[in-house]
Design a protein around this motif. Structure first.
Motif: not given
Length: 137
Positions: A53-58, A64-68, A97-103, A116-127
């Motif tokens: 839940x914490x990661x989904x919220x962040x 963003x998505x994950x951590x580098x 699913x929390x990494x997905x962009x949902x316009x 890998x699709x930057x139009x669908x998934x956040x590519x930025x590092x959460x850290x």
């Protein structure tokens, strides 16, 4: 009563001042600790409800998505874990699913299979996003 109010207000001011000074002095330790904790907890995603839940919220709030780690992009940490599925997905999901962009507000998200699709998934590092947030706030 006015004197009591002034004393309490003065103590709150002193505590805020001390907190600001300690935050500035120990900013590097806070940065290192935050990085270590994020790396260690991302491995618990889907295994611990509070962590999930914490990661989904962040990821939703900071877009963003994950951590580098070791030069890999943030979302690639999920791919390295070789999990069968995220959040009861189809078994082919590579990111949560929390990494997905949902316009459009569409609940039918297929982006979890194509991270890998930057139009669908956040590519930025959460850290990096959280570090900037803490730094400026």
């Amino acid at each position: 009563m006015l004197l009591t109010f002034f004393v309490i207000l003065f103590f709150i001011f002193i505590l805020m001042l001390i907190g600001g000074i300690l935050g500035y002095v120990f900013r590097n330790q806070v940065d290192d600790r935050m990085n270590r904790e994020m790396i260690s907890t991302v491995a618990l995603y889907n295994n611990d409800t509070a962590v999930t839940e914490a990661w989904d919220s962040v990821q939703k709030n900071f877009r963003c998505c994950g951590i580098s780690v070791n030069g890999a992009k943030g979302y690639q940490i999920y791919q390295r874990q070789n999990r069968p599925s995220f959040g009861g997905g189809t078994g082919k999901d590579k990111v949560p699913k929390s990494c997905c962009k949902d316009p459009n507000g569409n609940q039918e998200r297929t982006c979890t299979q194509t991270p890998d699709d930057p139009l669908q998934v956040y590519q930025e590092d959460c850290y990096a996003k959280m570090k900037d947030f803490v730094k400026y706030n």
